[in-house]
Design a protein around this motif. Structure first.
Motif, PDB file in Angstrom:
ATOM      1  N   GLN A 165       1.271  -1.545   0.054  1.00 18.02           N
ATOM      2  CA  GLN A 165      -0.117  -0.252   0.238  1.00 18.02           C
ATOM      3  C   GLN A 165       0.780   1.040  -0.133  1.00 18.02           C
ATOM      4  N   ARG A 166       1.872   1.513   1.082  1.00 17.51           N
ATOM      5  CA  ARG A 166       2.683   2.443   1.177  1.00 17.51           C
ATOM      6  C   ARG A 166       3.611   2.672  -0.372  1.00 17.51           C
ATOM      7  N   ALA A 167       4.372   1.854  -1.027  1.00 19.25           N
ATOM      8  CA  ALA A 167       4.431   1.550  -2.234  1.00 19.25           C
ATOM      9  C   ALA A 167       3.834   1.752  -3.209  1.00 19.25           C
ATOM     10  N   ALA A 168       2.701   1.760  -3.055  1.00 19.32           N
ATOM     11  CA  ALA A 168       1.618   2.421  -4.559  1.00 19.32           C
ATOM     12  C   ALA A 168       1.526   3.533  -4.309  1.00 19.32           C
ATOM     13  N   GLY A 169       1.564   4.489  -3.023  1.00 16.74           N
ATOM     14  CA  GLY A 169       1.921   5.834  -3.016  1.00 16.74           C
ATOM     15  C   GLY A 169       3.166   6.092  -4.104  1.00 16.74           C
ATOM     16  N   PHE A 170       4.229   5.715  -4.253  1.00 13.41           N
ATOM     17  CA  PHE A 170       5.050   6.074  -4.777  1.00 13.41           C
ATOM     18  C   PHE A 170       5.115   5.695  -5.942  1.00 13.41           C
ATOM     19  N   ASP A 171       3.307   5.377  -7.255  1.00 14.11           N
ATOM     20  CA  ASP A 171       3.598   4.378  -7.497  1.00 14.11           C
ATOM     21  C   ASP A 171       4.258   3.804  -7.776  1.00 14.11           C
ATOM     22  N   MET A 172       4.983   2.859  -8.094  1.00 13.99           N
ATOM     23  CA  MET A 172       5.802   1.470  -7.873  1.00 13.99           C
ATOM     24  C   MET A 172       4.825   0.968  -8.653  1.00 13.99           C
ATOM     25  N   GLN A 173       5.623  -0.357  -9.075  1.00 12.18           N
ATOM     26  CA  GLN A 173       4.802  -1.746  -9.953  1.00 12.18           C
ATOM     27  C   GLN A 173       5.066  -2.484  -8.551  1.00 12.18           C
ATOM     28  N   ILE A 174       4.069  -3.084  -7.684  1.00  9.43           N
ATOM     29  CA  ILE A 174       4.119  -3.704  -7.069  1.00  9.43           C
ATOM     30  C   ILE A 174       3.858  -6.009  -7.756  1.00  9.43           C
ATOM     31  N   GLY A 175       4.987  -6.610  -7.520  1.00  8.67           N
ATOM     32  CA  GLY A 175       4.549  -7.921  -7.702  1.00  8.67           C
ATOM     33  C   GLY A 175       4.939  -8.304  -6.620  1.00  8.67           C
ATOM     34  N   TYR A 176       5.010  -9.835  -5.569  1.00  5.53           N
ATOM     35  CA  TYR A 176       4.798 -10.472  -4.919  1.00  5.53           C
ATOM     36  C   TYR A 176       5.043 -11.849  -5.378  1.00  5.53           C
ATOM     37  N   THR A 177       5.280 -12.221  -4.162  1.00  3.57           N
ATOM     38  CA  THR A 177       5.203 -14.316  -4.372  1.00  3.57           C
ATOM     39  C   THR A 177       4.884 -14.137  -2.689  1.00  3.57           C
ATOM     40  N   ASP A 178       4.083 -15.856  -2.631  1.00  2.97           N
ATOM     41  CA  ASP A 178       3.678 -16.200  -2.106  1.00  2.97           C
ATOM     42  C   ASP A 178       3.203 -17.686  -2.162  1.00  2.97           C
ATOM     43  N   VAL A 179       2.828 -18.162  -0.468  1.00  7.19           N
ATOM     44  CA  VAL A 179       2.514 -20.279  -1.112  1.00  7.19           C
ATOM     45  C   VAL A 179       1.599 -19.803  -2.877  1.00  7.19           C
ATOM     46  N   ALA A 180       0.636 -19.251  -2.463  1.00  2.00           N
ATOM     47  CA  ALA A 180      -0.541 -19.470  -3.502  1.00  2.00           C
ATOM     48  C   ALA A 180      -0.924 -17.128  -4.156  1.00  2.00           C
ATOM     49  N   PRO A 181      -1.213 -17.527  -5.232  1.00  2.00           N
ATOM     50  CA  PRO A 181      -1.986 -16.044  -5.801  1.00  2.00           C
ATOM     51  C   PRO A 181      -2.761 -15.901  -4.102  1.00  2.00           C
ATOM     52  N   SER A 182      -2.661 -14.567  -4.316  1.00  2.00           N
ATOM     53  CA  SER A 182      -3.633 -14.235  -3.207  1.00  2.00           C
ATOM     54  C   SER A 182      -5.229 -13.545  -3.774  1.00  2.00           C
ATOM     55  N   ASP A 183      -6.293 -14.057  -3.474  1.00  2.35           N
ATOM     56  CA  ASP A 183      -7.381 -13.562  -3.899  1.00  2.35           C
ATOM     57  C   ASP A 183      -7.614 -12.453  -3.713  1.00  2.35           C
ATOM     58  N   THR A 184      -7.219 -11.251  -2.597  1.00  5.27           N
ATOM     59  CA  THR A 184      -7.908 -10.322  -2.036  1.00  5.27           C
ATOM     60  C   THR A 184      -6.450  -9.077  -2.596  1.00  5.27           C
ATOM     61  N   ALA A 185      -5.729  -9.735  -3.479  1.00  8.27           N
ATOM     62  CA  ALA A 185      -4.890  -8.873  -3.963  1.00  8.27           C
ATOM     63  C   ALA A 185      -5.389  -7.814  -4.923  1.00  8.27           C
ATOM     64  N   PRO A 186      -5.140  -6.390  -4.836  1.00 10.27           N
ATOM     65  CA  PRO A 186      -5.339  -5.636  -6.374  1.00 10.27           C
ATOM     66  C   PRO A 186      -5.248  -6.342  -7.760  1.00 10.27           C
ATOM     67  N   GLU A 187      -5.554  -6.242  -7.983  1.00  9.08           N
ATOM     68  CA  GLU A 187      -5.184  -7.249  -9.809  1.00  9.08           C
ATOM     69  C   GLU A 187      -4.068  -6.108 -10.828  1.00  9.08           C
ATOM     70  N   SER A 188      -3.655  -5.144  -9.751  1.00  8.34           N
ATOM     71  CA  SER A 188      -2.314  -4.650 -10.162  1.00  8.34           C
ATOM     72  C   SER A 188      -1.474  -5.181  -9.838  1.00  8.34           C
ATOM     73  N   TYR A 189      -1.053  -5.847  -8.697  1.00 10.20           N
ATOM     74  CA  TYR A 189      -0.471  -6.846  -8.455  1.00 10.20           C
ATOM     75  C   TYR A 189       0.373  -7.756  -8.875  1.00 10.20           C
ATOM     76  N   THR A 190       1.508  -7.899  -9.584  1.00  6.50           N
ATOM     77  CA  THR A 190       1.924  -9.676 -10.286  1.00  6.50           C
ATOM     78  C   THR A 190       2.065 -10.530  -9.335  1.00  6.50           C
ATOM     79  N   PHE A 191       2.066 -12.053  -9.494  1.00  7.94           N
ATOM     80  CA  PHE A 191       2.529 -12.773  -8.876  1.00  7.94           C
ATOM     81  C   PHE A 191       3.377 -13.525  -8.922  1.00  7.94           C
ATOM     82  N   TYR A 192       4.518 -13.556  -8.335  1.00 10.56           N
ATOM     83  CA  TYR A 192       4.962 -14.570  -9.257  1.00 10.56           C
ATOM     84  C   TYR A 192       4.872 -16.056  -8.297  1.00 10.56           C
ATOM     85  N   SER A 193       5.150 -17.118  -9.100  1.00 15.08           N
ATOM     86  CA  SER A 193       5.486 -18.094  -8.045  1.00 15.08           C
ATOM     87  C   SER A 193       6.849 -18.212  -8.346  1.00 15.08           C
ATOM     88  N   GLU A 194       7.745 -18.258  -8.284  1.00 12.92           N
ATOM     89  CA  GLU A 194       8.848 -18.441  -8.056  1.00 12.92           C
ATOM     90  C   GLU A 194       9.739 -17.147  -7.532  1.00 12.92           C
TER      91      GLU A 194
END
Ligand code: 8YV
Length: 319
Positions: A165-194
């Motif tokens: 959320q804070r990074a979004a305030g800096f117009d950053m592009q948000i990627g993340y990894t986790d055990v699975a893609p989040s159902d509740t993350a904004p669509e603009s976040y990119t999920f990486y499985s690795e």
């Protein structure tokens, strides 16, 4: 006739916040581990009356300690991370465990952003430049722009989301990894499985995942190589997640641009190579260390203990 009810005996493991100690002393028969000179003698002669432990994320409670306290019922962790608590030993001995989730999310996220900004905009180095009297004799080096850059969040949990959320305030592009893609993350976040793919696609790789055996040295030489020479590593999670020697090597060979570290493999010891490196910003595990957050953590530790000793339930149970 007056009856006196004995106050439960509680052992506090680490000196961490004076108001916590004061509150514990007013409610419990309090023993302070760091003030006990002969610890073996204490465990042998007083250990049998200890019903609760208050510990920290870093100190935890190992099997030896848990098994030295036969009357132990509850471990209250003054922190969200419980990787240093032997949960198997706690379960085997019917010891309940609580932690302090949620209340520290914002401050830990703020610290991640503070490290990210300090690294990119050379805040710490700039401060040193002025204090060393160097400004009158020349200009200061350039930093890197933060706005619009790519942040890779490793673990999109409660703290990872606050960072996003804070990074979004800096117009950053948000990627993340986790055990699975989040159902509740904004669509603009990119999920990486690795993790290595996320690292290659990040200008800042930020660690916000739990410590422990399953994440030990997850960030190794290969991940640092994937991160690359123009990118930064930020760790506000646990030192054990990063292979510190591999990090030192990556910095030495200009394999990454720098690192912002609030946690270390062997706290409070920080390798000299990191201390000597100006591309690294170091903080002493302070992410949750604000008055407001430490007060909220104190309140939650006290709530958990009170709830345990009055009705054998916990507000925020781990086990
Ligand atoms: C604390 C922590 O600094 O929450 C955690 O897991 O490590 C930190 O919030 C620590 O518990 C106090 O030493």
């Amino acid at each position: 006739m007056t009856t006196t009810t004995a106050r439960p005996a509680v052992l506090s493991m680490e000196q961490v916040y004076a108001p916590l100690e004061e509150a514990l002393a007013s409610h419990y028969e309090l023993y302070k581990w760091w003030e006990i000179e002969d610890k073996d003698d204490f465990l042998a002669h007083q250990g049998q009356k200890i019903r609760g432990i208050v510990t920290t994320g870093g100190f935890g409670a190992d099997r030896t300690l848990i098994e030295s306290l036969p009357a132990l019922e509850v471990i209250a962790d003054f922190g969200v991370g419980f990787d240093a608590i032997d949960l198997d030993a706690a379960r085997e001995h019917n010891v309940a465990v609580s932690n302090t989730p949620q209340v520290l999310n914002e401050c830990v996220a703020d610290t991640a952003l503070a490290l990210l900004l300090s690294l990119s905009r050379r805040i710490v180095k700039g401060d040193g430049f002025i204090r060393a009297g160097k400004w009158p004799s020349g200009g200061f080096e350039l930093g890197y722009k933060v706005t619009g850059k790519r942040i890779g969040i490793v673990g999109l949990g409660r703290i990872g989301r606050k960072i996003a959320q804070r990074a979004a305030g800096f117009d950053m592009q948000i990627g993340y990894t986790d055990v699975a893609p989040s159902d509740t993350a904004p669509e603009s976040y990119t999920f990486y499985s690795e993790l290595n793919t996320l690292a290659s696609a990040s200008d800042y790789l930020v660690l916000t995942l739990p410590g422990g055996a399953s994440t030990h040295h997850l960030v190794d030489a290969a991940i640092l190589e994937a991160l690359g020479k123009d990118s930064f590593l930020i760790n506000v999670a646990r030192g054990s997640i990063v292979d510190e020697q591999a990090l030192i090597e990556a910095l030495k060979s200009n394999g990454i641009a720098g690192a912002g570290l609030d946690v270390f493999e062997h706290e409070p010891n920080v390798p000299q190579a990191l201390i000597d490196d100006e591309r690294v910003v170091l903080t002493p595990h302070l992410a949750s260390a604000t008055v407001e957050t430490r007060d909220a953590m104190t309140a939650l530790v006290l709530d958990n203990l009170a709830s345990w000793f009055s009705q054998q339930t916990l507000k925020t149970a781990v086990v």
